[in-house]
Design an enzyme around this catalytic site. Structure first.
Site, mmCIF file in Angstrom:
data_model
loop_
_atom_site.group_PDB
_atom_site.id
_atom_site.type_symbol
_atom_site.label_atom_id
_atom_site.label_comp_id
_atom_site.label_asym_id
_atom_site.label_seq_id
_atom_site.Cartn_x
_atom_site.Cartn_y
_atom_site.Cartn_z
ATOM 1 N N LYS A 69 -18.878 53.316 64.741
ATOM 2 C CA LYS A 69 -17.828 54.342 64.649
ATOM 3 C C LYS A 69 -17.679 55.065 65.992
ATOM 4 C CE LYS A 69 -16.872 58.720 62.404
ATOM 5 N NZ LYS A 69 -17.670 59.895 62.095
ATOM 6 N N TYR A 83 -34.857 44.722 48.144
ATOM 7 C CA TYR A 83 -33.950 43.969 49.022
ATOM 8 C C TYR A 83 -32.536 43.983 48.447
ATOM 9 C CZ TYR A 83 -32.240 40.050 51.885
ATOM 10 O OH TYR A 83 -31.531 39.239 52.747
#
Ligand code: UDP
Length: 309
Positions: free
Chosen positions: A105, A145
């Protein structure tokens, strides 16, 4: 010259991606905490255009120079690694992804998340299409995970929607090739190592669960094409040719010429019973499909492991 940051760049797929991007003329900044990556994987990449930094993206990510692409691959990826590092796996999927998104960003860079077929859990829809929401046990051992990657996808879409970051999400299905670690516990290095040493192949359960194995160069080509596309929703990249684990073991025995026996061990909890990507999207959007069949890719991988056992 484009600059790419690759988190997890010293890992199995990360190092292949670094090499691919350098060949495309990118300058590459490779970030890795070396938990599961190795300097050996990137030794051959040393050049003016390549830089390695020993950092953990769970901590703040600071890059001073301009960046065009952030490829976020960092995470333990093998079941024994993420079971050994459960909290770190959750942190890299959450804080690590947050930092990598923040970097993209700030730099107005394009961001690509390495997600996984594990977001589909033990799938009830077969083959898996991207619009399937999955069947994940949120508190099972694999959840560190699976849920971390699902969070990472959610964070990526939120940065896309709310901050206008150009994001891409690749859902990677089982991938294999040179630079996997011999002892990372995944079925490809496990069986090849056992076959080459003449030890029994450890098939979990009855070996009737299925996987679809993609060779690493096909996978990297797919990731690169996705990074060049303008498609923000997840795309499956994997090889749709499906094998049972028992069939896979027999192929490894045949290709290595090994006399190893096959023995059966208990099936780990929540081990997906079937997995095969529907790659219609990748075919249509990226003009991509795998080029390397399993026997060919396995032969190259066996050669790589021959002097490592
Ligand atoms: N597997 C096996 N023997 C081994 C390692 C794995 O039978 O020594 C099985 C495992 O239970 C799973 C499949 O092979 O069904 C693929 O496992 P892997 O760890 O490579 O990746 P996964 O697809 O489960 O993330």
């Amino acid at each position: 010259m484009a600059t790419s940051v690759i988190t997890g760049g010293a890992g199995f797929l990360g190092s292949h991606l670094c090499g691919f991007l350098l060949a495309q003329g990118h300058r590459v900044i490779c970030l890795d905490n070396l938990d599961t990556g190795t300097l050996e994987n990137i030794e051959h990449l040393r050049s003016e255009e390549f830089e390695f930094r020993h950092v953990d993206c769970v901590d703040q990510l600071e890059v001073t120079e301009p960046v065009d692409f952030v490829f976020h691959l960092a995470s333990p990826a093998s079941p024994i690694d993420y079971l050994r590092l459960p909290l770190h796996t959750l942190k890299v999927g959450s804080y690590g992804t947050h930092h990598a998104l923040g970097l993209a960003k700030f730099k107005r860079a394009r961001f690509l998340l390495a997600s996984t077929s594990e977001v589909y859990g033990d799938p009830l829809v077969h083959p898996q299409r991207e619009d399937y929401w999955g069947n994940v046990n949120p508190i099972g051992p694999r959840s560190v995970y699976d849920e971390a990657k699902r969070f990472a996808e959610a964070a990526t879409m939120a940065y896309h929607r709310h901050h206008g970051v150009a994001t891409r999400i690749v859902r990677i299905f089982n991938t294999y090739g040179p630079r996997m670690r011999l002892r990372d516990g995944r079925v490809v290095p496990a069986f090849i190592g056992q076959a080459l040493k003449g030890e029994p192949l450890t098939v979990f359960g009855a070996g009737q669960q299925t996987r679809s194995f993609c060779y690493c160069s096909d996978l990297i080509e797919g990731i690169y094409r996705l990074s060049q596309s303008d498609y923000p929703a997840p795309v499956n990249i994997g090889n749709p040719t499906e094998f049972t684990i028992l069939e896979f073991g027999k192929l490894v025995l045949q290709l290595t010429g090994s006399q190893s026996q096959i023995i059966y061990k208990p099936l780990p909890q929540d081990d997906p019973k079937q997995r095969r990507p529907d790659i219609t999207k990748a075919r249509k959007l990226l003009g991509w499909e795998p080029q390397i069949q399993l026997a060919e890719g396995l032969a190259k991988t066996i050669e790589y492991f021959r002097d490592k056992v």
